[in-house]
Scaffold this motif. Structure first.
Motif, PDB file in Angstrom:
ATOM      1  N   ALA A  19       0.942  -1.100   0.079  1.00  0.00           N
ATOM      2  CA  ALA A  19       0.131   0.084  -0.166  1.00  0.00           C
ATOM      3  C   ALA A  19       1.121   1.236   0.069  1.00  0.00           C
ATOM      4  O   ALA A  19       1.960   1.137   0.532  1.00  0.00           O
ATOM      5  CB  ALA A  19      -0.869  -0.133   1.302  1.00  0.00           C
ATOM      6  N   SER A  21       0.976   5.717   0.529  1.00  0.00           N
ATOM      7  CA  SER A  21       0.169   6.886   0.936  1.00  0.00           C
ATOM      8  C   SER A  21       0.985   8.070   1.044  1.00  0.00           C
ATOM      9  O   SER A  21       2.249   7.649   1.509  1.00  0.00           O
ATOM     10  CB  SER A  21      -0.637   6.443   2.133  1.00  0.00           C
ATOM     11  OG  SER A  21      -1.478   7.390   2.588  1.00  0.00           O
ATOM     12  N   THR A 114      -3.387   3.419  -6.669  1.00  0.00           N
ATOM     13  CA  THR A 114      -3.151   4.668  -6.144  1.00  0.00           C
ATOM     14  C   THR A 114      -3.754   6.067  -6.754  1.00  0.00           C
ATOM     15  O   THR A 114      -3.597   5.845  -8.019  1.00  0.00           O
ATOM     16  CB  THR A 114      -1.601   5.110  -5.737  1.00  0.00           C
ATOM     17  OG1 THR A 114      -0.915   5.373  -6.916  1.00  0.00           O
ATOM     18  CG2 THR A 114      -1.223   3.768  -5.098  1.00  0.00           C
ATOM     19  N   HIS A 148      -3.564   8.123  -1.941  1.00  0.00           N
ATOM     20  CA  HIS A 148      -4.170   7.036  -1.166  1.00  0.00           C
ATOM     21  C   HIS A 148      -4.194   5.806  -1.859  1.00  0.00           C
ATOM     22  O   HIS A 148      -4.085   5.984  -3.377  1.00  0.00           O
ATOM     23  CB  HIS A 148      -5.561   7.375  -0.959  1.00  0.00           C
ATOM     24  CG  HIS A 148      -5.895   7.953   0.333  1.00  0.00           C
ATOM     25  ND1 HIS A 148      -5.426   7.469   1.855  1.00  0.00           N
ATOM     26  CD2 HIS A 148      -6.590   9.392   0.913  1.00  0.00           C
ATOM     27  CE1 HIS A 148      -5.588   8.331   2.537  1.00  0.00           C
ATOM     28  NE2 HIS A 148      -6.211   9.392   2.457  1.00  0.00           N
ATOM     29  N   THR A 149      -4.033   4.679  -1.534  1.00  0.00           N
ATOM     30  CA  THR A 149      -4.596   3.369  -2.207  1.00  0.00           C
ATOM     31  C   THR A 149      -5.942   3.052  -2.063  1.00  0.00           C
ATOM     32  O   THR A 149      -6.291   3.063  -0.931  1.00  0.00           O
ATOM     33  CB  THR A 149      -3.482   2.415  -1.573  1.00  0.00           C
ATOM     34  OG1 THR A 149      -2.147   2.487  -1.741  1.00  0.00           O
ATOM     35  CG2 THR A 149      -3.799   0.884  -2.393  1.00  0.00           C
ATOM     36  N   THR A 161      -5.810   3.145   2.489  1.00  0.00           N
ATOM     37  CA  THR A 161      -4.985   3.735   3.563  1.00  0.00           C
ATOM     38  C   THR A 161      -5.694   4.966   4.085  1.00  0.00           C
ATOM     39  O   THR A 161      -4.761   5.996   4.452  1.00  0.00           O
ATOM     40  CB  THR A 161      -3.996   4.336   2.332  1.00  0.00           C
ATOM     41  OG1 THR A 161      -4.259   4.878   1.464  1.00  0.00           O
ATOM     42  CG2 THR A 161      -3.151   3.037   2.136  1.00  0.00           C
ATOM     43  N   ARG A 163      -7.071   7.493   6.640  1.00  0.00           N
ATOM     44  CA  ARG A 163      -6.472   7.909   8.046  1.00  0.00           C
ATOM     45  C   ARG A 163      -7.730   8.257   8.960  1.00  0.00           C
ATOM     46  O   ARG A 163      -8.673   8.563   8.424  1.00  0.00           O
ATOM     47  CB  ARG A 163      -5.419   9.049   7.810  1.00  0.00           C
ATOM     48  CG  ARG A 163      -4.186   8.646   7.060  1.00  0.00           C
ATOM     49  CD  ARG A 163      -3.116   9.891   7.058  1.00  0.00           C
ATOM     50  NE  ARG A 163      -3.429  10.787   6.041  1.00  0.00           N
ATOM     51  CZ  ARG A 163      -3.107  10.587   4.519  1.00  0.00           C
ATOM     52  NH1 ARG A 163      -2.555   9.489   4.204  1.00  0.00           N
ATOM     53  NH2 ARG A 163      -3.472  11.258   3.455  1.00  0.00           N
TER      54      ARG A 163
END
Length: 174
Positions: A19, A21, A114, A148-149, A161, A163
């Motif tokens: 992944a 990010s 991504t 982001h993935t 990914t 948060r």
């Protein structure tokens, strides 16, 4: 230093899958113009994510990103883009940060890639420093990037990914 913006790009591997990010951070007392650039870059990332769903086209993502950037007076770096990701860091397809709606391959459930726009205050042109890693704008103006993935699901998108501080943003990304 106080007033800087800095991007951290982090790659993770778990059980053989990768992944990717990144986030632009504001350090101390950041000028309003830099804060605005970072905000718009993050919004552009979410505008792209909001276009992810089965049957949509990859060009829809780039068009959303570039449209948001231009509407806010920023350029989009074209030398870097999102990418397929899985057991390898960079896989097909490339996820451009510019494009036309309805163009490019169609997204299908199970695709993982991504989305990582890089927005500049001035010209879209960038150069790589002698260290072979550091990328700077050719006009010396600021740049911000978020990444982001994501996975294409049967009903849309899952941000792999995501948060903690972004959970509410996903609901209002469109």
């Amino acid at each position: 230093r106080d007033g800087d913006i800095v991007n951290f790009d982090i790659t993770l591997e778990k059980n053989g899958f990768i992944a990717d990010s990144s986030k632009t951070y504001l350090v101390g007392d950041v000028p309003a113009a830099a804060r605005r650039l970072a905000k718009v870059a993050q919004e552009a990332t979410w505008k792209g994510i909001a276009r992810v769903r089965p049957g949509a086209h990859l060009g829809d993502i780039g068009a959303a990103i570039e449209g948001h950037a231009r509407k806010n007076g920023y350029s989009v770096v074209r030398e870097y883009c999102g990418h397929g990701i899985g057991r390898e860091m960079h896989e097909e397809p490339q996820i451009l940060n510019f494009g036309r709606p309805g163009s490019g391959p169609q997204m299908r459930e199970g695709m993982v890639f991504t989305i990582e726009p890089m927005l500049n205050q001035g010209s879209r042109n960038v150069a790589t420093r002698d260290d072979g890693w550091t990328v700077v704008t050719t006009d010396g103006k600021l740049s911000a990037q978020f990444e982001h993935t994501v996975a294409v699901t049967a009903t849309g998108v899952e941000v792999l990914t995501l948060r903690r501080d972004e959970r509410a943003r996903l609901a209002v990304a469109a």
